[in-house]
Enzyme design. Sequence first.
Site, mmCIF file in Angstrom:
data_model
loop_
_atom_site.group_PDB
_atom_site.id
_atom_site.type_symbol
_atom_site.label_atom_id
_atom_site.label_comp_id
_atom_site.label_asym_id
_atom_site.label_seq_id
_atom_site.Cartn_x
_atom_site.Cartn_y
_atom_site.Cartn_z
ATOM 1 N N ARG A 30 0.816 -1.215 0.000
ATOM 2 C CA ARG A 30 0.000 0.000 0.000
ATOM 3 C C ARG A 30 0.849 1.263 0.000
ATOM 4 N NH1 ARG A 30 -4.776 -2.446 2.779
ATOM 5 N NH2 ARG A 30 -6.499 -0.983 2.762
ATOM 6 N N ARG B 15 -21.523 -2.171 3.557
ATOM 7 C CA ARG B 15 -20.809 -3.457 3.575
ATOM 8 C C ARG B 15 -21.086 -4.229 4.868
ATOM 9 N NH1 ARG B 15 -14.515 -3.893 2.104
ATOM 10 N NH2 ARG B 15 -14.167 -2.596 3.951
ATOM 11 N N ARG C 212 -17.680 -3.546 9.753
ATOM 12 C CA ARG C 212 -16.326 -3.222 10.186
ATOM 13 C C ARG C 212 -16.277 -1.860 10.842
ATOM 14 N NH1 ARG C 212 -12.101 -4.446 5.420
ATOM 15 N NH2 ARG C 212 -11.307 -2.471 6.214
ATOM 16 N N ARG D 59 -9.869 6.892 4.809
ATOM 17 C CA ARG D 59 -9.220 5.754 4.131
ATOM 18 C C ARG D 59 -9.035 6.067 2.645
ATOM 19 N NH1 ARG D 59 -13.276 1.320 5.474
ATOM 20 N NH2 ARG D 59 -11.982 -0.037 4.214
HETATM 21 P P1 AMP Z 1 -8.245 -3.485 4.517
HETATM 22 O O1 AMP Z 1 -8.903 -4.645 5.193
HETATM 23 O O2 AMP Z 1 -7.292 -3.907 3.432
HETATM 24 O O3 AMP Z 1 -9.213 -2.439 4.064
HETATM 25 O O4 AMP Z 1 -7.326 -2.789 5.626
HETATM 26 C C1 AMP Z 1 -7.907 -2.226 6.788
HETATM 27 C C2 AMP Z 1 -6.892 -1.331 7.479
HETATM 28 O O5 AMP Z 1 -5.756 -2.115 7.897
HETATM 29 C C3 AMP Z 1 -6.310 -0.218 6.626
HETATM 30 O O6 AMP Z 1 -7.146 0.929 6.591
HETATM 31 C C4 AMP Z 1 -4.998 0.051 7.354
HETATM 32 O O7 AMP Z 1 -5.191 0.773 8.544
HETATM 33 C C5 AMP Z 1 -4.556 -1.361 7.739
HETATM 34 N N1 AMP Z 1 -3.750 -1.992 6.679
HETATM 35 C C6 AMP Z 1 -4.050 -3.118 5.975
HETATM 36 N N2 AMP Z 1 -3.093 -3.396 5.085
HETATM 37 C C7 AMP Z 1 -2.168 -2.419 5.214
HETATM 38 C C8 AMP Z 1 -0.951 -2.117 4.538
HETATM 39 N N3 AMP Z 1 -0.496 -2.896 3.547
HETATM 40 N N4 AMP Z 1 -0.260 -1.019 4.934
HETATM 41 C C9 AMP Z 1 -0.685 -0.233 5.950
HETATM 42 N N5 AMP Z 1 -1.838 -0.442 6.595
HETATM 43 C C10 AMP Z 1 -2.574 -1.520 6.242
#
Ligand code: AMP
Length: 223
Positions: free
Chosen positions: A92, A131, A164, A175
């Site tokens: 990311r 969601r 969530r 986000r």
């Molecule tokens: P997601 O489930 O992919 O939407 O991730 C939820 C949250 O987890 C994100 O908003 C970040 O706070 C954290 N997160 C997940 N993957 C990453 C990543 N590769 N780098 C930094 N934060 C992450």
Amino acid sequence: MEHGNVIVLLGPPGAGKGTQSIVLQRELGIPAVSTGEVLRAEIAAGTPLGLKVKETIASGQLVDDDLVNQVAAAQLSQPSFTKGFVLDGYPRTVKQAGFLDRLLAALGFGEPLALHLEASTETILARLVARRQCPCCGRIYNRILRPSKDGVTCDVDSTPLIVREDDREDVILDRIRAYREQSEPVIALYTDRNYLRVDGNLQPEELFPMLSSRLTQPAPLRT
Ligand code: AMP
């Protein structure tokens, strides 16, 4: 050691990465890693890592690169990942992308396929505010567009669906901002490599047939 495909799913929150990752796992018979799911499991289990990242995730910011890189390295070094895997939500940041390149090389994998799911801000918002997710199998529903059969439990394992914590509208906007500022530059690193852009505004069942022809012709991989 036999090595196979690596697919990196890129795109904003709500573009359909989680849903496609479940479809790809099933169709290609390879596991998927969602760094977000791993971190949420750490939070639920109350581990030191979970405690460290809880507030950051709840606020919609990105977790520290070094922490996430360690999570990725620990996951991808497991024996079940030697045939290939799908990465959902990692890398990311540009720093994470550099780490991933080195990690894949060290593990003996070749060039990953970067699958970029593009989606408009309207699509993202409409999907995320409605969601619902199964905390057990990870399946994703939408209260309005794609509800489960009874609207409250998972069709697969009957677990009550959850919202969530970071799917609140104010956090969603943070986000999206984090994505635009820190994750969009990652896309540019992949566009002249093994890269495929697809329309994440499409429904998942419309999207997968478009992907499958490309996925059956994998890039040659290092062994
Ligand atoms: P997601 O489930 O992919 O939407 O991730 C939820 C949250 O987890 C994100 O908003 C970040 O706070 C954290 N997160 C997940 N993957 C990453 C990543 N590769 N780098 C930094 N934060 C992450």
